[in-house]
Motif scaffolding. Structure first.
Motif, PDB file in Angstrom:
ATOM      1  N   SER A  81       0.829  -1.212   0.000  1.00 39.35           N
ATOM      2  CA  SER A  81       0.000   0.000   0.000  1.00 39.35           C
ATOM      3  C   SER A  81       0.861   1.259   0.000  1.00 39.35           C
ATOM      4  CB  SER A  81      -0.860   0.058   1.270  1.00 39.35           C
ATOM      5  OG  SER A  81      -1.786  -0.991   1.319  1.00 39.35           O
ATOM      6  N   ILE A  82       0.385   2.279  -0.690  1.00 41.07           N
ATOM      7  CA  ILE A  82       1.057   3.583  -0.645  1.00 41.07           C
ATOM      8  C   ILE A  82       1.124   4.057   0.812  1.00 41.07           C
ATOM      9  CG2 ILE A  82       0.818   6.013  -1.301  1.00 41.07           C
ATOM     10  CD1 ILE A  82      -0.220   5.024  -4.038  1.00 41.07           C
TER      11      ILE A  82
ATOM     12  N   CYS B  52     -11.931   1.314  10.816  1.00 43.54           N
ATOM     13  CA  CYS B  52     -12.611   2.566  10.446  1.00 43.54           C
ATOM     14  C   CYS B  52     -13.045   2.479   8.998  1.00 43.54           C
ATOM     15  CB  CYS B  52     -11.685   3.767  10.679  1.00 43.54           C
ATOM     16  SG  CYS B  52     -12.453   5.328  10.198  1.00 43.54           S
ATOM     17  N   ASP B  53     -14.348   2.430   8.810  1.00 45.46           N
ATOM     18  CA  ASP B  53     -14.920   2.431   7.459  1.00 45.46           C
ATOM     19  C   ASP B  53     -15.487   3.826   7.228  1.00 45.46           C
ATOM     20  OD1 ASP B  53     -16.631   2.279   5.254  1.00 45.46           O
ATOM     21  OD2 ASP B  53     -17.075   0.167   5.625  1.00 45.46           O
ATOM     22  N   VAL B  54     -14.952   4.522   6.225  1.00 44.87           N
ATOM     23  CA  VAL B  54     -15.350   5.933   6.047  1.00 44.87           C
ATOM     24  C   VAL B  54     -16.784   6.098   5.536  1.00 44.87           C
ATOM     25  CG1 VAL B  54     -13.011   6.837   5.797  1.00 44.87           C
ATOM     26  CG2 VAL B  54     -14.263   6.095   3.746  1.00 44.87           C
TER      27      VAL B  54
ATOM     28  N   ALA C 188      -5.345   7.851   2.415  1.00 46.29           N
ATOM     29  CA  ALA C 188      -4.905   7.043   1.257  1.00 46.29           C
ATOM     30  C   ALA C 188      -5.987   6.019   0.942  1.00 46.29           C
ATOM     31  CB  ALA C 188      -3.564   6.376   1.559  1.00 46.29           C
ATOM     32  N   ILE C 189      -7.189   6.532   0.746  1.00 40.40           N
ATOM     33  CA  ILE C 189      -8.387   5.699   0.635  1.00 40.40           C
ATOM     34  C   ILE C 189      -9.102   5.965  -0.683  1.00 40.40           C
ATOM     35  CG2 ILE C 189     -10.718   5.444   1.585  1.00 40.40           C
ATOM     36  CD1 ILE C 189      -9.505   6.074   4.340  1.00 40.40           C
TER      37      ILE C 189
ATOM     38  N   LEU D 199      -4.280  11.264  -1.614  1.00 37.02           N
ATOM     39  CA  LEU D 199      -3.646  10.677  -2.797  1.00 37.02           C
ATOM     40  C   LEU D 199      -4.578  10.776  -3.999  1.00 37.02           C
ATOM     41  CD1 LEU D 199      -0.830   9.305  -2.736  1.00 37.02           C
ATOM     42  CD2 LEU D 199      -1.871   9.375  -0.480  1.00 37.02           C
ATOM     43  N   THR D 200      -4.023  11.270  -5.106  1.00 35.12           N
ATOM     44  CA  THR D 200      -4.827  11.370  -6.317  1.00 35.12           C
ATOM     45  C   THR D 200      -4.037  10.799  -7.492  1.00 35.12           C
ATOM     46  OG1 THR D 200      -6.136  12.884  -7.685  1.00 35.12           O
ATOM     47  CG2 THR D 200      -4.071  13.763  -6.799  1.00 35.12           C
TER      48      THR D 200
ATOM     49  N   LYS E 211     -11.554  11.591  -8.518  1.00 38.61           N
ATOM     50  CA  LYS E 211     -10.258  12.220  -8.202  1.00 38.61           C
ATOM     51  C   LYS E 211     -10.268  13.704  -8.601  1.00 38.61           C
ATOM     52  CE  LYS E 211      -7.832   8.689  -6.514  1.00 38.61           C
ATOM     53  NZ  LYS E 211      -7.666   8.557  -5.047  1.00 38.61           N
TER      54      LYS E 211
ATOM     55  N   ALA F 106       0.186  10.514  -7.509  1.00 38.14           N
ATOM     56  CA  ALA F 106       1.212   9.480  -7.654  1.00 38.14           C
ATOM     57  C   ALA F 106       1.121   8.819  -9.021  1.00 38.14           C
ATOM     58  CB  ALA F 106       1.038   8.429  -6.558  1.00 38.14           C
TER      59      ALA F 106
ATOM     60  N   PRO G  55       1.441   5.454 -11.458  1.00 39.01           N
ATOM     61  CA  PRO G  55       0.865   4.133 -11.192  1.00 39.01           C
ATOM     62  C   PRO G  55       1.805   3.207 -10.432  1.00 39.01           C
ATOM     63  CG  PRO G  55       1.391   4.378 -13.522  1.00 39.01           C
ATOM     64  CD  PRO G  55       1.590   5.723 -12.890  1.00 39.01           C
ATOM     65  N   ILE G  56       1.254   2.532  -9.426  1.00 38.79           N
ATOM     66  CA  ILE G  56       2.010   1.590  -8.591  1.00 38.79           C
ATOM     67  C   ILE G  56       1.147   0.347  -8.420  1.00 38.79           C
ATOM     68  CG2 ILE G  56       3.034   1.185  -6.310  1.00 38.79           C
ATOM     69  CD1 ILE G  56       3.268   4.210  -5.975  1.00 38.79           C
TER      70      ILE G  56
ATOM     71  N   THR H  12      -0.621  -1.966  -6.599  1.00 37.18           N
ATOM     72  CA  THR H  12      -1.171  -2.222  -5.257  1.00 37.18           C
ATOM     73  C   THR H  12      -2.475  -2.996  -5.414  1.00 37.18           C
ATOM     74  OG1 THR H  12      -2.491  -0.221  -5.279  1.00 37.18           O
ATOM     75  CG2 THR H  12      -0.267  -0.018  -4.369  1.00 37.18           C
ATOM     76  N   LEU H  13      -3.082  -3.345  -4.299  1.00 34.49           N
ATOM     77  CA  LEU H  13      -4.368  -4.042  -4.313  1.00 34.49           C
ATOM     78  C   LEU H  13      -5.426  -3.220  -5.065  1.00 34.49           C
ATOM     79  CD1 LEU H  13      -5.006  -6.732  -2.988  1.00 34.49           C
ATOM     80  CD2 LEU H  13      -5.952  -5.487  -1.041  1.00 34.49           C
ATOM     81  N   ALA H  14      -5.504  -1.941  -4.751  1.00 39.08           N
ATOM     82  CA  ALA H  14      -6.506  -1.078  -5.383  1.00 39.08           C
ATOM     83  C   ALA H  14      -6.257  -0.981  -6.888  1.00 39.08           C
ATOM     84  CB  ALA H  14      -6.487   0.304  -4.745  1.00 39.08           C
TER      85      ALA H  14
HETATM   86  O1  0WD Z   1      -1.303   3.368  -8.850  1.00 44.29           O
HETATM   87  C1  0WD Z   1      -1.731   3.516  -7.717  1.00 44.29           C
HETATM   88  N1  0WD Z   1      -1.743   2.511  -6.873  1.00 44.29           N
HETATM   89  C2  0WD Z   1      -2.215   4.866  -7.296  1.00 44.29           C
HETATM   90  C3  0WD Z   1      -3.007   4.997  -6.186  1.00 44.29           C
HETATM   91  C4  0WD Z   1      -1.835   6.024  -8.137  1.00 44.29           C
HETATM   92  C5  0WD Z   1      -2.345   7.275  -7.636  1.00 44.29           C
HETATM   93  C6  0WD Z   1      -3.147   7.357  -6.533  1.00 44.29           C
HETATM   94  N2  0WD Z   1      -3.487   6.218  -5.819  1.00 44.29           N
HETATM   95  C7  0WD Z   1      -4.331   6.372  -4.647  1.00 44.29           C
HETATM   96  C8  0WD Z   1      -5.557   5.489  -4.573  1.00 44.29           C
HETATM   97  O2  0WD Z   1      -6.588   5.943  -5.426  1.00 44.29           O
HETATM   98  C9  0WD Z   1      -5.903   5.644  -3.101  1.00 44.29           C
HETATM   99  O3  0WD Z   1      -6.555   6.890  -2.897  1.00 44.29           O
HETATM  100  O4  0WD Z   1      -3.616   6.047  -3.482  1.00 44.29           O
HETATM  101  C10 0WD Z   1      -4.519   5.715  -2.438  1.00 44.29           C
HETATM  102  C11 0WD Z   1      -4.046   4.427  -1.792  1.00 44.29           C
HETATM  103  O5  0WD Z   1      -4.233   3.347  -2.677  1.00 44.29           O
HETATM  104  P1  0WD Z   1      -3.229   2.119  -2.873  1.00 44.29           P
HETATM  105  O6  0WD Z   1      -2.159   2.170  -1.890  1.00 44.29           O
HETATM  106  O7  0WD Z   1      -2.933   2.056  -4.317  1.00 44.29           O
HETATM  107  O8  0WD Z   1      -4.200   0.866  -2.625  1.00 44.29           O
HETATM  108  P2  0WD Z   1      -4.493  -0.121  -1.396  1.00 44.29           P
HETATM  109  O9  0WD Z   1      -3.247  -0.666  -0.826  1.00 44.29           O
HETATM  110  O10 0WD Z   1      -5.502  -1.119  -1.928  1.00 44.29           O
HETATM  111  O11 0WD Z   1      -5.180   0.820  -0.316  1.00 44.29           O
HETATM  112  C12 0WD Z   1      -6.408   1.468  -0.509  1.00 44.29           C
HETATM  113  C13 0WD Z   1      -7.282   1.198   0.688  1.00 44.29           C
HETATM  114  C14 0WD Z   1      -8.179  -0.007   0.665  1.00 44.29           C
HETATM  115  O12 0WD Z   1      -7.671  -1.140   0.328  1.00 44.29           O
HETATM  116  P3  0WD Z   1      -8.633  -2.234  -0.453  1.00 44.29           P
HETATM  117  O13 0WD Z   1      -7.725  -2.692  -1.528  1.00 44.29           O
HETATM  118  O14 0WD Z   1      -8.928  -3.223   0.615  1.00 44.29           O
HETATM  119  O15 0WD Z   1      -9.856  -1.564  -1.009  1.00 44.29           O
HETATM  120  O16 0WD Z   1      -8.320   2.100   0.882  1.00 44.29           O
HETATM  121  C15 0WD Z   1      -9.077   1.596   1.967  1.00 44.29           C
HETATM  122  C16 0WD Z   1      -8.811   0.127   2.041  1.00 44.29           C
HETATM  123  O17 0WD Z   1      -8.030  -0.200   3.135  1.00 44.29           O
HETATM  124  N3  0WD Z   1     -10.487   1.749   1.841  1.00 44.29           N
HETATM  125  C17 0WD Z   1     -11.241   2.200   2.843  1.00 44.29           C
HETATM  126  N4  0WD Z   1     -10.909   2.657   4.062  1.00 44.29           N
HETATM  127  C18 0WD Z   1     -11.905   3.027   4.872  1.00 44.29           C
HETATM  128  N5  0WD Z   1     -13.194   2.986   4.513  1.00 44.29           N
HETATM  129  C19 0WD Z   1     -12.567   2.125   2.392  1.00 44.29           C
HETATM  130  C20 0WD Z   1     -13.570   2.535   3.286  1.00 44.29           C
HETATM  131  N6  0WD Z   1     -14.868   2.495   2.977  1.00 44.29           N
HETATM  132  N7  0WD Z   1     -12.577   1.623   1.129  1.00 44.29           N
HETATM  133  C21 0WD Z   1     -11.299   1.399   0.803  1.00 44.29           C
END
Ligand code: 0WD
Length: 254
Positions: A19-20, A63-65, A91-92, A143-144, A162, A188, A190-191, A193-195
């Motif tokens: 995760s970021i 914490c669920d937002v 970072a959600i 994070l955007t 975003k 950021a 692209p990286i 990650t799970l998202a």
């Molecule tokens: O390429 C990328 N990975 C980029 C990510 C490029 C530019 C920006 N970002 C952003 C994402 O859009 C996000 O805003 O960085 C932020 C962090 O994302 P991440 O590190 O890429 O992804 P991840 O490790 O999956 O963390 C995001 C987390 C969720 O993980 P999962 O994968 O389980 O959805 O956001 C959290 C959750 O832990 N999240 C929430 N937290 C609280 N309440 C909720 C919620 N309802 N939904 C998701």
């Protein structure tokens, strides 16, 4: 003594060590900050707890937002344990995977609302609680992604969310500026990650960035962490309302 010595804050959005949020947590911790973490859902608890231990971090809890009471509960824990905080990292983001492919045109009303609530509205929601604990000023960082500025394949409704998030950063910066609370975004590159795994053809986007970004490489979570360190430390004390690109320069050519 590091740049962040004496500073305490909350990092939201840690899912695992890719995760970021993890890159940011380690950079801030290594600079002397005390870290608090929330996670979303019991399933992530077992992932987050061992990571928290490595940083001696305070695990605030689930914490669920989308649940206002759960945000309140998290900030109540912070108030009880620390009283005052200096930074929050947001970072959600979330959108239904099925809508991160194909056409934006086909976005459903339900997923549009959910994506906006979790990925955009939550920043204001969290900032409102943080304001009360940032009694000596503070720094809020979200994070955007470039998909807010230009159309990126498959980013769809998340790009729209975003764009709204980047606008929110400006409005929040104005609202909170008089209290010396700064609000900025890191855009950021692209990286993996799970998202990101939920975005259609993500590997292609990674390669495209690597071949075309001025620095000819993708970014790491540590690169983002180091920029977050600047934005949460006093080095950036005059910076607010900004979207700072940490993308190997891709935005100047994209
Ligand atoms: O390429 C990328 N990975 C980029 C990510 C490029 C530019 C920006 N970002 C952003 C994402 O859009 C996000 O805003 O960085 C932020 C962090 O994302 P991440 O590190 O890429 O992804 P991840 O490790 O999956 O963390 C995001 C987390 C969720 O993980 P999962 O994968 O389980 O959805 O956001 C959290 C959750 O832990 N999240 C929430 N937290 C609280 N309440 C909720 C919620 N309802 N939904 C998701």
């Amino acid at each position: 003594q590091g740049l962040m010595a004496g500073k305490r804050g909350l990092i939201m959005g840690l899912a695992n060590n890719r995760s970021i949020a993890w890159g940011i947590a380690t950079a801030l911790h290594d600079a002397g900050a005390e870290i608090a973490l929330t996670y979303q859902g019991e399933a992530l608890k077992k992932r987050v707890e061992p990571l928290a231990e490595k940083l001696d971090a305070l695990v605030v809890g689930d914490c669920d937002v989308t649940n206002e009471a759960s945000i309140d509960a998290a900030f109540e824990v912070l108030e009880q344990k620390w009283g005052k905080i200096d930074f929050v990292i947001h970072a959600i983001a979330f959108s239904d995977k099925e809508e991160l492919t194909g056409r934006y045109l086909d976005t459903s009303a339900d997923n549009f609302a959910k994506t906006m609530q979790i990925s955009c509205y939550s920043l204001a929601s969290v900032a409102r609680r943080a304001e009360k604990l940032m009694t000596e000023g503070g720094s809020i960082v979200t994070l955007t992604y470039y998909g807010a500025e230009k159309v990126m394949p498959n980013y769809n409704v998340m790009g729209v969310a975003k764009a709204a998030l980047e606008a929110s950063v400006k409005y929040l910066a104005v609202d909170l500026g008089p209290k010396k609370i700064r609000v900025n975004a890191i855009s950021a590159g692209p990286i993996k990650t799970l998202a990101a795994a939920g975005i259609g053809d993500f590997r292609y986007i990674l390669k495209w960035n690597e071949y075309n970004a001025p620095l000819r490489e993708t970014v790491s979570i540590d690169d983002v962490g180091n920029s977050a360190l600047y934005l949460t430390s006093d080095l950036s004390r005059s910076v607010t309302g900004e979207t700072h690109h940490v993308d190997s320069g891709y935005h100047v050519i994209g």
